[in-house]
Design a protein around this motif. Structure first.
Motif, short mmCIF file in Angstrom:
data_model
loop_
_atom_site.label_atom_id
_atom_site.label_comp_id
_atom_site.label_asym_id
_atom_site.label_seq_id
_atom_site.Cartn_x
_atom_site.Cartn_y
_atom_site.Cartn_z
N UNK A 251 -21.70 -6.61 22.37
CA UNK A 251 -20.55 -6.02 21.70
C UNK A 251 -20.57 -6.31 20.20
N UNK A 252 -20.15 -5.31 19.44
CA UNK A 252 -20.11 -5.44 17.99
C UNK A 252 -18.95 -4.60 17.47
N UNK A 253 -18.22 -5.18 16.53
CA UNK A 253 -17.09 -4.45 15.96
C UNK A 253 -17.58 -3.23 15.19
N UNK A 254 -16.85 -2.14 15.35
CA UNK A 254 -17.18 -0.90 14.67
C UNK A 254 -15.91 -0.36 14.02
N UNK A 255 -15.93 0.90 13.66
CA UNK A 255 -14.76 1.55 13.11
C UNK A 255 -14.21 2.56 14.11
N UNK B 151 -11.40 3.98 10.01
CA UNK B 151 -10.60 2.77 9.80
C UNK B 151 -11.24 1.58 10.47
N UNK B 152 -11.20 0.44 9.81
CA UNK B 152 -11.64 -0.81 10.42
C UNK B 152 -10.50 -1.39 11.26
N UNK B 153 -10.84 -2.36 12.08
CA UNK B 153 -9.82 -3.00 12.91
C UNK B 153 -8.75 -3.66 12.05
N UNK B 154 -9.17 -4.35 11.00
CA UNK B 154 -8.19 -5.04 10.15
C UNK B 154 -7.26 -4.04 9.45
N UNK B 155 -7.80 -2.89 9.08
CA UNK B 155 -6.96 -1.87 8.45
C UNK B 155 -5.98 -1.26 9.44
N UNK B 156 -6.42 -1.06 10.66
CA UNK B 156 -5.63 -0.32 11.64
C UNK B 156 -4.68 -1.19 12.45
N UNK C 2 -0.22 -1.86 16.38
CA UNK C 2 0.88 -2.63 16.97
C UNK C 2 2.19 -1.88 16.88
N UNK C 3 2.41 -1.22 15.74
CA UNK C 3 3.65 -0.45 15.56
C UNK C 3 3.71 0.72 16.53
N UNK C 4 2.61 1.45 16.68
CA UNK C 4 2.59 2.60 17.59
C UNK C 4 2.78 2.14 19.03
N UNK C 5 2.12 1.05 19.41
CA UNK C 5 2.25 0.53 20.77
C UNK C 5 3.69 0.15 21.07
N UNK C 6 4.35 -0.50 20.11
CA UNK C 6 5.74 -0.88 20.30
C UNK C 6 6.63 0.34 20.46
#
Length: 318
Positions: free
Chosen positions: A109-113, A292-297, A302-306
């Motif tokens: 596994x590797x972080x992507x966009x 978008x990167x994970x840190x950006x998104x 979290x807001x959309x999920x809520x």
């Protein structure tokens, strides 16, 4: 890629080309509608394919006996919160499961966009000539219905068509899959050899796989190819259709913590769950953007999920 214990999509970059709509020997002409066209006489299955059918039927029967391959979407036994939804989405949408190493695709596994489609997704279905006509008709109807569901969830125009397709679903028996290399490369000439080999030389414990392509430097998909074993019995084949097509839209990874979800390696669910539907809604929310990167998104996720969950722990309903 759905197998005995893993599920992931493989994202590739490269120059893509369309196909001229001509099916080579060993493959039926791709279907563009839910109604089955007139079919020629179906050649008999080989001994190898007959043995594979019996093998995968035993696997499905055992899984159902264990309570796996559920099609109820989850219930009171599978509650999840907004925090669960956001965390699972981040792991599934922002991490690739397979990397290239030593001429092979290996699990790492590797972080992507964030990757997703823009514009219409035009799905064609191509069957091997030895896939029985009744199975083809059922699969066409199943896929057509599923695409309507996915279009509603994502807001994308997604439909089955033979006109300028950009998402191909191959349902092939053993010999047909091994001989499909030229056709696959005609659709995706930039496909890496290790990715092509993983589809043609599919191991017995791999049931299906998906390849999603974005042009170099882009996070917007322009082509996807799914390869599904024709020998799979109905529920296993349904699980492949649900998972691979959804992964081809951008939910590329899996997570053992995601429940209820088809993006999990335990095969508990065969069809999209309530949480999976919400993850597709998040993926195509206009507040997120391809690249978008994970840190950006993460704050937006979290807001959309809520918003989707109302801040409460809920149980997925059938």
């Amino acid at each position: 890629m759905r197998d005995a214990g893993a599920a992931a999509a493989i994202v590739l970059s490269g120059v893509l080309a369309g196909c001229d709509g001509t099916a080579p020997a060993g493959l039926s002409t791709p279907a563009g509608s839910a109604s089955a066209p007139a079919e020629p006489a179906t050649p008999p299955l080989s001994a190898e394919s007959l043995a594979a059918r019996a093998y995968y039927q035993r696997i499905e029967t055992a899984a159902l006996a264990r309570g796996q391959l559920r099609t109820d979407g989850g219930g009171t036994d599978t509650p999840f919160s907004a925090e669960d939804l956001a965390r699972n989405f981040e792991r599934i949408a922002f991490f690739d499961e397979f990397q290239r190493r030593g001429g092979q695709l290996v699990a790492q596994q590797r972080e992507s966009t964030l990757h997703r489609w823009q514009g219409s997704v035009r799905v064609e279905v191509a069957f091997g000539d030895t896939v029985p006509a009744e199975q083809r008709a059922r699969d066409r109807m199943t896929i057509a219905s599923y695409l309507v569901q996915l279009s509603d969830l994502t807001g994308l125009p997604i439909r089955m068509t033979g006109f300028a397709p950009n998402f191909t679903v191959f349902i092939l028996n053993e010999e047909e899959r091994r001989q499909a290399g030229r056709l696959i490369l005609s659709l995706a000439p930039g496909m890496d050899p290790e990715a092509l080999s993983s589809a043609l030389e599919m191991k017995p414990d791999t049931y299906c796989t998906i390849f999603s392509f974005a042009p170099a430097g882009s996070a917007v998909y322009s082509r996807a190819l799914a390869v599904i074993r024709g020998e799979l019995p109905e529920i296993l084949r349904l699980s492949c259709l649900h998972e691979e097509i959804a992964q081809g839209l951008g939910l590329v990874n899996d997570s053992p913590r995601a429940r209820p979800s088809i993006f999990n390696d335990n095969d508990e669910f065969a069809t999209l769950t309530r949480q999976d539907e919400l993850m597709l809604r998040i993926l195509y929310d206009r507040r997120l953007a391809p690249g978008m990167s994970l840190s950006q998104a993460a704050p937006t996720v979290s807001s959309i999920a809520a918003e989707l969950m109302g801040g409460e722990i809920i149980a997925a309903l059938p």
